[in-house]
Design a protein around this motif. Structure first.
Motif, mmCIF file in Angstrom:
data_model
loop_
_atom_site.group_PDB
_atom_site.id
_atom_site.type_symbol
_atom_site.label_atom_id
_atom_site.label_comp_id
_atom_site.label_asym_id
_atom_site.label_seq_id
_atom_site.Cartn_x
_atom_site.Cartn_y
_atom_site.Cartn_z
ATOM 1 N N LEU A 1 0.837 -1.191 0.000
ATOM 2 C CA LEU A 1 0.000 0.000 0.000
ATOM 3 C C LEU A 1 0.871 1.240 0.000
ATOM 4 O O LEU A 1 1.619 1.487 0.940
ATOM 5 C CB LEU A 1 -0.898 0.003 1.242
ATOM 6 N N GLY A 2 0.749 2.017 -1.047
ATOM 7 C CA GLY A 2 1.509 3.266 -1.086
ATOM 8 C C GLY A 2 0.740 4.363 -0.359
ATOM 9 O O GLY A 2 -0.375 4.147 0.133
ATOM 10 N N GLY A 3 1.348 5.538 -0.264
ATOM 11 C CA GLY A 3 0.643 6.694 0.274
ATOM 12 C C GLY A 3 0.372 6.650 1.755
ATOM 13 O O GLY A 3 -0.561 7.292 2.242
ATOM 14 N N ALA A 4 1.156 5.874 2.506
ATOM 15 C CA ALA A 4 0.980 5.850 3.962
ATOM 16 C C ALA A 4 2.331 5.558 4.611
ATOM 17 O O ALA A 4 3.199 4.943 3.997
ATOM 18 C CB ALA A 4 -0.027 4.784 4.366
ATOM 19 N N GLU A 5 2.502 6.044 5.834
ATOM 20 C CA GLU A 5 3.704 5.692 6.595
ATOM 21 C C GLU A 5 3.310 4.546 7.518
ATOM 22 O O GLU A 5 2.505 4.728 8.425
ATOM 23 C CB GLU A 5 4.150 6.863 7.470
ATOM 24 N N ILE A 6 3.866 3.392 7.250
ATOM 25 C CA ILE A 6 3.492 2.219 8.035
ATOM 26 C C ILE A 6 4.726 1.733 8.795
ATOM 27 O O ILE A 6 5.753 1.411 8.187
ATOM 28 C CB ILE A 6 2.936 1.106 7.128
ATOM 29 N N TYR A 7 4.629 1.734 10.128
ATOM 30 C CA TYR A 7 5.767 1.349 10.959
ATOM 31 C C TYR A 7 5.529 -0.035 11.557
ATOM 32 O O TYR A 7 4.604 -0.206 12.357
ATOM 33 C CB TYR A 7 5.968 2.364 12.094
ATOM 34 N N PRO A 8 6.340 -1.025 11.187
ATOM 35 C CA PRO A 8 6.170 -2.356 11.775
ATOM 36 C C PRO A 8 6.960 -2.455 13.085
ATOM 37 O O PRO A 8 8.161 -2.159 13.102
ATOM 38 C CB PRO A 8 6.782 -3.269 10.710
ATOM 39 N N ALA A 9 6.315 -2.858 14.143
ATOM 40 C CA ALA A 9 6.994 -2.921 15.435
ATOM 41 C C ALA A 9 6.962 -4.335 15.983
ATOM 42 O O ALA A 9 6.011 -5.080 15.756
ATOM 43 C CB ALA A 9 6.332 -1.967 16.415
ATOM 44 N N ALA A 10 8.023 -4.686 16.721
ATOM 45 C CA ALA A 10 8.099 -6.046 17.263
ATOM 46 C C ALA A 10 7.537 -6.112 18.677
ATOM 47 O O ALA A 10 6.977 -7.133 19.078
ATOM 48 C CB ALA A 10 9.542 -6.526 17.240
ATOM 49 N N THR A 11 7.703 -5.025 19.444
ATOM 50 C CA THR A 11 7.247 -5.060 20.837
ATOM 51 C C THR A 11 6.617 -3.724 21.232
ATOM 52 O O THR A 11 6.811 -2.712 20.553
ATOM 53 C CB THR A 11 8.440 -5.287 21.796
ATOM 54 N N LEU A 12 5.937 -3.739 22.352
ATOM 55 C CA LEU A 12 5.339 -2.508 22.890
ATOM 56 C C LEU A 12 6.443 -1.496 23.204
ATOM 57 O O LEU A 12 6.305 -0.301 22.943
ATOM 58 C CB LEU A 12 4.534 -2.839 24.164
ATOM 59 N N LEU A 13 7.551 -1.999 23.733
ATOM 60 C CA LEU A 13 8.654 -1.106 24.081
ATOM 61 C C LEU A 13 9.206 -0.402 22.835
ATOM 62 O O LEU A 13 9.506 0.789 22.865
ATOM 63 C CB LEU A 13 9.760 -1.910 24.780
ATOM 64 N N ASP A 14 9.308 -1.149 21.724
ATOM 65 C CA ASP A 14 9.765 -0.543 20.473
ATOM 66 C C ASP A 14 8.840 0.593 20.061
ATOM 67 O O ASP A 14 9.286 1.630 19.569
ATOM 68 C CB ASP A 14 9.800 -1.591 19.342
ATOM 69 N N VAL A 15 7.538 0.379 20.235
ATOM 70 C CA VAL A 15 6.563 1.408 19.861
ATOM 71 C C VAL A 15 6.783 2.644 20.724
ATOM 72 O O VAL A 15 6.824 3.781 20.231
ATOM 73 C CB VAL A 15 5.113 0.883 20.027
ATOM 74 N N VAL A 16 6.972 2.443 22.029
ATOM 75 C CA VAL A 16 7.161 3.564 22.958
ATOM 76 C C VAL A 16 8.429 4.336 22.622
ATOM 77 O O VAL A 16 8.429 5.567 22.549
ATOM 78 C CB VAL A 16 7.186 3.046 24.418
ATOM 79 N N LYS A 17 9.504 3.593 22.366
ATOM 80 C CA LYS A 17 10.773 4.252 22.012
ATOM 81 C C LYS A 17 10.613 5.062 20.727
ATOM 82 O O LYS A 17 11.151 6.157 20.594
ATOM 83 C CB LYS A 17 11.880 3.212 21.813
ATOM 84 N N HIS A 18 9.879 4.518 19.802
ATOM 85 C CA HIS A 18 9.636 5.214 18.526
ATOM 86 C C HIS A 18 8.865 6.509 18.781
ATOM 87 O O HIS A 18 9.232 7.575 18.294
ATOM 88 C CB HIS A 18 8.853 4.292 17.592
ATOM 89 N N LEU A 19 7.809 6.405 19.564
ATOM 90 C CA LEU A 19 6.954 7.577 19.810
ATOM 91 C C LEU A 19 7.720 8.668 20.568
ATOM 92 O O LEU A 19 7.513 9.856 20.347
ATOM 93 C CB LEU A 19 5.699 7.170 20.600
ATOM 94 N N LEU A 20 8.599 8.239 21.461
ATOM 95 C CA LEU A 20 9.348 9.217 22.249
ATOM 96 C C LEU A 20 10.589 9.727 21.508
ATOM 97 O O LEU A 20 11.309 10.588 22.006
ATOM 98 C CB LEU A 20 9.787 8.596 23.585
ATOM 99 N N GLY A 21 10.822 9.181 20.342
ATOM 100 C CA GLY A 21 11.970 9.630 19.540
ATOM 101 C C GLY A 21 13.292 9.082 20.036
ATOM 102 O O GLY A 21 14.350 9.564 19.661
ATOM 103 N N ILE A 22 13.265 8.062 20.888
ATOM 104 C CA ILE A 22 14.509 7.481 21.412
ATOM 105 C C ILE A 22 15.153 6.601 20.347
ATOM 106 O O ILE A 22 16.346 6.630 20.113
ATOM 107 C CB ILE A 22 14.227 6.648 22.688
ATOM 108 N N GLU A 23 14.319 5.803 19.703
ATOM 109 C CA GLU A 23 14.819 4.931 18.643
ATOM 110 C C GLU A 23 13.721 4.796 17.600
ATOM 111 O O GLU A 23 12.709 4.120 17.834
ATOM 112 C CB GLU A 23 15.166 3.562 19.246
ATOM 113 N N ARG A 24 13.904 5.452 16.459
ATOM 114 C CA ARG A 24 12.831 5.480 15.453
ATOM 115 C C ARG A 24 12.770 4.148 14.689
ATOM 116 O O ARG A 24 13.792 3.527 14.398
ATOM 117 C CB ARG A 24 13.083 6.606 14.436
#
Ligand SMILES: Nc1ncnc2c1ncn2[C@@H]1O[C@H](COP(=O)(O)OP(=O)(O)O)[C@@H](O)[C@H]1O
Ligand SMILES: [Mg+2]
Length: 507
Positions: free
Chosen positions: A149-172
């Motif tokens: 699917l084009g036209g969207a930013e889709i972030y695949p995450a392995a764990t809840l912690l990865d999602v949190v780090k991504h949202l906080l800008g610690i590890e995108r």
């Protein structure tokens, strides 16, 4: 503090928006969740609590209320886990500064905080995109199906912690790169028409059937190549377009049967066993309604081997979808309509011993036995099968002959050409093939000369055909004419189409 997080729930093949609202405030510690069925609430609450704790974050000891709105749509718990966890973390001020409002969160949580795959990610994202969402966080395990699917930013995450780090800008997390769809065979089906010796009539019939999207019945003694021929059907079908592949993938995604590849890249070939229930064939289930075999076969082939072995009620249930190309299933979970435009291919023996009508074998069945056997397949179902052909025993010489038979790829070229003619013909309508024509289209595209009409009339009277059989013969004749690159149906096309009504001839 109150947090609102976007999620989507499946409703058939569509995604409907669900807001996860969480209120965390001082008061007697409690943890309430509303807007989900009881059992789903209980399970989801516990998964989210454990996942947060085991990811090293704080599960707030406060008065927590989670609401999934709107309340009136039927929801399954698992897909909301991630959204619930994020809203809880946001409301308890553990995601300070993170922008979460424009993101759609999808995914189930394991107790240790891992993100688990959920069904229907593809249709959920498609629906969310249509509503203007552009950012998604999904489980890694669902990345394969979302890649196209084009036209969207889709972030695949392995764990809840990865999602949190991504949202906080610690590890995108890197967004998925859009993949290009290339139709190709999975290599699982090794069938090819070049291996089928003899059987010219059946070979011709499967070519016509695929060219015009017609249903097909092969009748003959055991071991004559019926199953073998059926397996060749997908090898002569036209490639999937991206739109078709997406539609089929949506169905397979909702049913949770996608392969690792993510997108369905070849036409389905479904072979439900004869013990299949009506529910597994047509769709159903308790809390959620799963697509059945006929929907999984959408865009491809539904092969019913040994047709009379199937339960009569299961076969009867196929009648409506065979006409409409869709199936509507009503369950406690709601009423859903799934696409079900498939090519039906069936095989059967002509009688219980299998030898009736054979040129070189003797049949040992009584007339009554034969009648009872045939009766298992109802007339109305047979009426909907446009091509009924006989597949007889072949001689040893023919089997061992070194002569090369035509291979699937060259048959497929003729099919593609016939399909191209049909695409031009149905440019203005939603139809794709001759088999889908209604009365109006038949009037415009299948006008018969006096000579053709006379041939059809005499067959109609001689074989006691039904009105439906008559229109099916005309549609098949249209396809034969297309394979012949003829603008008008000619007498020989009608003759050939009539010859494929074996069952009507047998009476
Ligand atoms: N026309 C044929 N050409 C080559 N092999 C054949 C043919 N018919 C049958 N066979 C052989 O017999 C096997 C059984 O055939 P199958 O398609 O299962 O028969 P049916 O479904 O009619 O009972 C095949 O796997 C193939 O090896
Ligand atoms: Mg067989």
């Amino acid at each position: 503090m109150i947090a609102q997080i976007a999620c989507f729930a499946l409703n058939g093949l569509e995604g409907v928006p669900v807001q996860v609202e969480t209120d965390v405030n001082k008061g007697m510690p409690s943890y309430e969740m509303v807007g989900l069925p009881d059992t789903a609430v209980k399970e989801s609450k516990e998964r989210v609590r454990s996942a947060i704790k085991n990811s090293g974050m704080l599960f707030p000891i406060s008065k927590i209320t989670v609401n999934l709105a709107p309340a009136d749509i039927r929801k399954e718990g698992a897909v909301f886990d991630l959204a619930v966890a994020i809203s809880l973390l946001k409301a308890s001020e553990q995601l300070v500064g993170a922008a979460v409002e424009d993101i759609v969160f999808l995914g189930e949580l394991a107790l240790n905080g891992d993100l688990r795959a959920v069904n229907g990610v593809l249709p959920l994202i498609i629906s969310a995109k249509a509503r203007g969402y552009k950012k998604f966080i999904i489980p890694c395990a669902n990345a394969a199906e979302a890649r196209y699917l084009g036209g969207a930013e889709i972030y695949p995450a392995a764990t809840l912690l990865d999602v949190v780090k991504h949202l906080l800008g610690i590890e995108r997390i890197e967004p998925l790169e859009t993949a290009q769809f290339v139709p190709h065979s999975s290599g699982k089906n090794t069938a090819d028409l070049k291996y089928v010796k003899g059987q010219p009539v059946a070979r011709r019939a499967i070519e016509i059937a695929v060219a015009g999207g017609h249903n097909l019945l092969m009748v003959g003694p055991p071991g004559t190549g019926k199953t073998m021929l059926a397996r060749c059907l997908p090898t002569i079908m036209p490639d999937l377009t991206f739109e078709e592949a997406l539609e089929i993938t949506k169905i397979h995604s909702v049913a949770g049967v996608l392969s690792e590849e993510g997108i369905v890249s070849e036409r389905p070939f479904r072979t439900p066993h004869h013990t299949a229930t009506t529910v597994s064939m047509c769709g159903g289930g308790n809390r959620i309604v799963h697509p059945g075999e006929i929907s999984l076969a959408h865009g491809g082939v539904l092969f019913l081997d040994e047709l009379p072995e199937y339960k009569r009620s299961t076969l009867e249930a196929l009648r409506q979808p065979l006409e409409d190309g869709t199936i509507t299933v009503s369950r406690a979970g709601g009423t859903f309509t799934y696409p079900a435009r498939f090519m039906l291919c069936a095989s059967m023996n002509p009688c219980p011993c299998g030898n009736y009508g054979s040129a070189n074998l003797t049949c040992s069945c009584s007339a009554g036995e034969i009648r009872r056997y045939r009766k298992k397949v109802s007339g109305p179902l047979l009426d909907r099968i446009d091509l009924q052909v006989e597949v007889d025993n072949i001689s040893y010489d023919a089997l061992s002959s070194q002569a090369t038979e035509e291979e699937s790829s060259s048959v497929r070229e003729r099919v593609n050409e016939a399909r191209r003619i049909q695409r031009c013909r149905f440019e203005e309508s939603a139809h794709k093939t001759n088999a889908e024509m209604g009365e109006r289209e038949m009037r415009s595209f299948c006008s018969l000369s006096k000579e053709c009409d006379d041939i059809l009339r005499s067959a109609f009277e001689r074989m006691h055909l039904s009105a439906r059989a008559r229109s099916r013969i005309i549609k098949v004749a249209r396809t034969i004419a297309d394979l012949d690159a003829c603008e008008y149906i000619q007498p020989k096309h009608i003759f050939e189409a009539v010859s494929y009504r074996l069952y009507d001839k047998m009476g």
